[in-house]
Design a protein around this motif. Sequence first.
Motif, PDB file in Angstrom:
ATOM      1  N   LEU A 225      23.063  76.306  42.396  1.00 57.21           N
ATOM      2  CA  LEU A 225      23.072  77.362  43.397  1.00 57.21           C
ATOM      3  C   LEU A 225      24.484  77.635  43.909  1.00 57.21           C
ATOM      4  CD1 LEU A 225      19.830  76.513  45.399  1.00 57.21           C
ATOM      5  CD2 LEU A 225      20.224  78.513  43.963  1.00 57.21           C
ATOM      6  N   GLN A 226      25.286  76.595  44.038  1.00 61.94           N
ATOM      7  CA  GLN A 226      26.682  76.811  44.456  1.00 61.94           C
ATOM      8  C   GLN A 226      27.445  77.613  43.424  1.00 61.94           C
ATOM      9  OE1 GLN A 226      29.093  73.697  46.471  1.00 61.94           O
ATOM     10  NE2 GLN A 226      27.329  72.366  46.085  1.00 61.94           N
ATOM     11  N   ARG A 227      27.307  77.252  42.181  1.00 58.73           N
ATOM     12  CA  ARG A 227      28.078  77.917  41.124  1.00 58.73           C
ATOM     13  C   ARG A 227      27.637  79.369  40.926  1.00 58.73           C
ATOM     14  NH1 ARG A 227      30.893  75.042  37.206  1.00 58.73           N
ATOM     15  NH2 ARG A 227      31.345  77.129  36.417  1.00 58.73           N
ATOM     16  N   GLU A 228      26.345  79.636  40.962  1.00 58.36           N
ATOM     17  CA  GLU A 228      25.838  80.953  40.607  1.00 58.36           C
ATOM     18  C   GLU A 228      25.706  81.895  41.792  1.00 58.36           C
ATOM     19  OE1 GLU A 228      25.640  81.848  37.598  1.00 58.36           O
ATOM     20  OE2 GLU A 228      25.978  79.868  36.744  1.00 58.36           O
ATOM     21  N   LEU A 229      25.321  81.362  42.970  1.00 59.39           N
ATOM     22  CA  LEU A 229      24.977  82.251  44.087  1.00 59.39           C
ATOM     23  C   LEU A 229      25.650  81.869  45.399  1.00 59.39           C
ATOM     24  CD1 LEU A 229      21.156  82.511  43.320  1.00 59.39           C
ATOM     25  CD2 LEU A 229      22.895  84.234  42.843  1.00 59.39           C
ATOM     26  N   LYS A 230      26.540  80.891  45.373  1.00 58.07           N
ATOM     27  CA  LYS A 230      27.271  80.460  46.586  1.00 58.07           C
ATOM     28  C   LYS A 230      26.314  79.998  47.691  1.00 58.07           C
ATOM     29  CE  LYS A 230      31.189  81.728  44.706  1.00 58.07           C
ATOM     30  NZ  LYS A 230      30.669  82.202  43.425  1.00 58.07           N
ATOM     31  N   LEU A 231      25.258  79.276  47.288  1.00 56.47           N
ATOM     32  CA  LEU A 231      24.279  78.750  48.233  1.00 56.47           C
ATOM     33  C   LEU A 231      24.271  77.229  48.172  1.00 56.47           C
ATOM     34  CD1 LEU A 231      21.221  81.081  47.461  1.00 56.47           C
ATOM     35  CD2 LEU A 231      22.892  81.361  49.274  1.00 56.47           C
ATOM     36  N   ARG A 232      23.706  76.598  49.207  1.00 60.37           N
ATOM     37  CA  ARG A 232      23.497  75.155  49.221  1.00 60.37           C
ATOM     38  C   ARG A 232      22.006  74.855  49.240  1.00 60.37           C
ATOM     39  NH1 ARG A 232      27.973  72.027  50.167  1.00 60.37           N
ATOM     40  NH2 ARG A 232      26.588  70.509  49.160  1.00 60.37           N
ATOM     41  N   MET A 233      21.631  73.789  48.533  1.00 64.28           N
ATOM     42  CA  MET A 233      20.235  73.380  48.457  1.00 64.28           C
ATOM     43  C   MET A 233      20.052  72.108  49.262  1.00 64.28           C
ATOM     44  SD  MET A 233      17.240  74.064  46.904  1.00 64.28           S
ATOM     45  CE  MET A 233      16.430  73.679  48.436  1.00 64.28           C
ATOM     46  N   PRO A 234      19.510  72.172  50.472  1.00 63.62           N
ATOM     47  CA  PRO A 234      19.321  70.956  51.263  1.00 63.62           C
ATOM     48  C   PRO A 234      18.229  70.078  50.651  1.00 63.62           C
ATOM     49  CG  PRO A 234      18.373  72.839  52.395  1.00 63.62           C
ATOM     50  CD  PRO A 234      19.075  73.383  51.196  1.00 63.62           C
ATOM     51  N   ARG A 235      18.454  68.792  50.679  1.00 67.50           N
ATOM     52  CA  ARG A 235      17.461  67.862  50.158  1.00 67.50           C
ATOM     53  C   ARG A 235      16.176  67.961  50.991  1.00 67.50           C
ATOM     54  NH1 ARG A 235      17.694  63.241  47.015  1.00 67.50           N
ATOM     55  NH2 ARG A 235      19.961  63.469  46.903  1.00 67.50           N
ATOM     56  N   GLY A 236      15.069  68.193  50.317  1.00 65.86           N
ATOM     57  CA  GLY A 236      13.800  68.338  51.015  1.00 65.86           C
ATOM     58  C   GLY A 236      13.652  69.665  51.743  1.00 65.86           C
ATOM     59  N   GLY A 237      14.499  70.627  51.412  1.00 60.42           N
ATOM     60  CA  GLY A 237      14.454  71.932  52.075  1.00 60.42           C
ATOM     61  C   GLY A 237      14.115  73.044  51.096  1.00 60.42           C
ATOM     62  N   ALA A 238      14.399  74.269  51.501  1.00 61.32           N
ATOM     63  CA  ALA A 238      14.075  75.432  50.676  1.00 61.32           C
ATOM     64  C   ALA A 238      15.029  76.564  51.008  1.00 61.32           C
ATOM     65  CB  ALA A 238      12.632  75.870  50.906  1.00 61.32           C
ATOM     66  N   VAL A 239      15.178  77.504  50.064  1.00 62.40           N
ATOM     67  CA  VAL A 239      16.082  78.629  50.252  1.00 62.40           C
ATOM     68  C   VAL A 239      15.504  79.861  49.565  1.00 62.40           C
ATOM     69  CG1 VAL A 239      17.434  78.011  48.191  1.00 62.40           C
ATOM     70  CG2 VAL A 239      18.474  79.431  49.965  1.00 62.40           C
ATOM     71  N   VAL A 240      15.701  81.015  50.200  1.00 63.84           N
ATOM     72  CA  VAL A 240      15.327  82.296  49.596  1.00 63.84           C
ATOM     73  C   VAL A 240      16.563  82.849  48.891  1.00 63.84           C
ATOM     74  CG1 VAL A 240      14.382  84.593  50.000  1.00 63.84           C
ATOM     75  CG2 VAL A 240      13.714  82.700  51.494  1.00 63.84           C
ATOM     76  N   LEU A 241      16.442  83.158  47.616  1.00 62.65           N
ATOM     77  CA  LEU A 241      17.597  83.620  46.847  1.00 62.65           C
ATOM     78  C   LEU A 241      17.913  85.081  47.158  1.00 62.65           C
ATOM     79  CD1 LEU A 241      16.990  82.080  43.306  1.00 62.65           C
ATOM     80  CD2 LEU A 241      18.009  81.037  45.337  1.00 62.65           C
ATOM     81  N   PRO A 242      19.196  85.442  47.141  1.00 65.05           N
ATOM     82  CA  PRO A 242      19.565  86.853  47.308  1.00 65.05           C
ATOM     83  C   PRO A 242      19.431  87.596  45.990  1.00 65.05           C
ATOM     84  CG  PRO A 242      21.533  85.540  47.017  1.00 65.05           C
ATOM     85  CD  PRO A 242      20.379  84.573  46.988  1.00 65.05           C
ATOM     86  N   THR A 243      19.561  88.913  46.058  1.00 65.66           N
ATOM     87  CA  THR A 243      19.644  89.715  44.843  1.00 65.66           C
ATOM     88  C   THR A 243      21.104  89.792  44.413  1.00 65.66           C
ATOM     89  OG1 THR A 243      19.887  91.743  46.136  1.00 65.66           O
ATOM     90  CG2 THR A 243      17.659  91.109  45.488  1.00 65.66           C
ATOM     91  N   VAL A 244      21.330  90.229  43.182  1.00 65.56           N
ATOM     92  CA  VAL A 244      22.685  90.490  42.675  1.00 65.56           C
ATOM     93  C   VAL A 244      22.698  91.923  42.167  1.00 65.56           C
ATOM     94  CG1 VAL A 244      24.453  89.850  41.001  1.00 65.56           C
ATOM     95  CG2 VAL A 244      23.050  88.073  42.062  1.00 65.56           C
ATOM     96  N   PRO A 245      23.441  92.865  42.821  1.00 71.05           N
ATOM     97  CA  PRO A 245      24.302  92.643  43.995  1.00 71.05           C
ATOM     98  C   PRO A 245      23.493  92.286  45.242  1.00 71.05           C
ATOM     99  CG  PRO A 245      24.080  94.980  43.559  1.00 71.05           C
ATOM    100  CD  PRO A 245      23.435  94.281  42.407  1.00 71.05           C
ATOM    101  N   GLN A 246      24.139  91.558  46.147  1.00 70.34           N
ATOM    102  CA  GLN A 246      23.447  91.039  47.318  1.00 70.34           C
ATOM    103  C   GLN A 246      23.045  92.157  48.255  1.00 70.34           C
ATOM    104  OE1 GLN A 246      24.918  87.286  49.028  1.00 70.34           O
ATOM    105  NE2 GLN A 246      24.990  88.324  50.994  1.00 70.34           N
TER     106      GLN A 246
END
Length: 384
Positions: A225-246
């Motif tokens: 997620l860091q390399r592709e979308l500049k996001l962090r993945m918290p352990r035991g958490g969740a994230v909604v991905l953005p679109t590209v373009p954001q």
Amino acid sequence: MVKNSTPTPTVPDTVWLARGRHPGPEPELDVRRNLIALKAAGGLDDFLELDPVEAVRSTVLHPRDASADLGPSARRLFEARWRVAGDITVRAQLTTYDPQVRGAEAEGVTWILVAEAERAWDARWPSPATLFWPDSSQVEWDHDTVPGVRLRTVNHLPKDDDDVRRRLRDCARSSWFVHVVVHEAMTPDARGQRPVAEFLPPSLRHRVVEHRGTPEQARIADFALQRELKLRMPRGGAVVLPTVPQQPGYDPEHFTVRTIFLDGSEPVEFLGRIIESAALPRPLPSGAEQALTRLREGWHLLSPDEELAHAQDMVARYAHALEAMTESRDLYREAAEAAQAALAEVTAGDGVPRPPAPEPAAGEEGSPLSSLTKAFGRFRATNK
């Protein structure tokens, strides 16, 4: 010099969009059976099925609009009309296409579904997907066009790091769905393995794809997620991905949840983030603008009131065209009469030129050339 940039068109708030893949042998049969059953049960006002050639020939709203062309790979076009919240009409088109690329990863039929309501879309309304496709696990209409990804289930991340990065990148760039990534702090039981989308309102359940990382994949998912979308993945958490373009308004921190309990209970905080993300303006994905134009300008399934309005519009158009043709005919007749009068003035009246007159003195009026010029001058004035 500052260049004017054209803003990226976004999905209208009245529109519901989806694009997927059906790997079975007869996808159109599944759609047809579902539409027949729903109409018999009163869930639909009406539906229509056309092949691509019929769809173009019978376009009624804009008969000469090139946007009605479905493309060479189109197989069938289905239209359906239903009502929500009492009296709000929804119109939808589902088009099936042959796969563009041959091979194991491209097997099946691609489908595009566009629905538009008479007011802003409400997530509590029925999902347009289940108005065309049967909401049954036995019919696998719910594959994303990204290989190995499905709706209505949990998609476990691949084991290989490069495959994880590739999948998340393709989902953000190519998919029409909302994608979420959930990390399992520990392996959940059967209740925790239920997809998060099952708790969402009906119209969102078939717009959200869930990816899961196992407990040992925390670092892999975070790195990808860091390399592709500049996001962090918290352990035991969740994230909604953005679109590209954001999309505008997307905040990575806001759409990241630090802790999610996968115990079968409703993850209220994370569901709220998904609903907020789905409500943000989303760029129209490639191919969606043409599909939306076809829905609006290439519609065939008219209600009785729409048929009456369409007939009245066509009568008005024909009357205007007839009036223009009549006016043109009168203008041509007047021009012909003026030309005949001009010709008669410089001839003996029977089409035979008059004998040459004596050469006039210098400055004297009435030469054949001057009389001809005057006659045709009057013809031009009459024609104008």
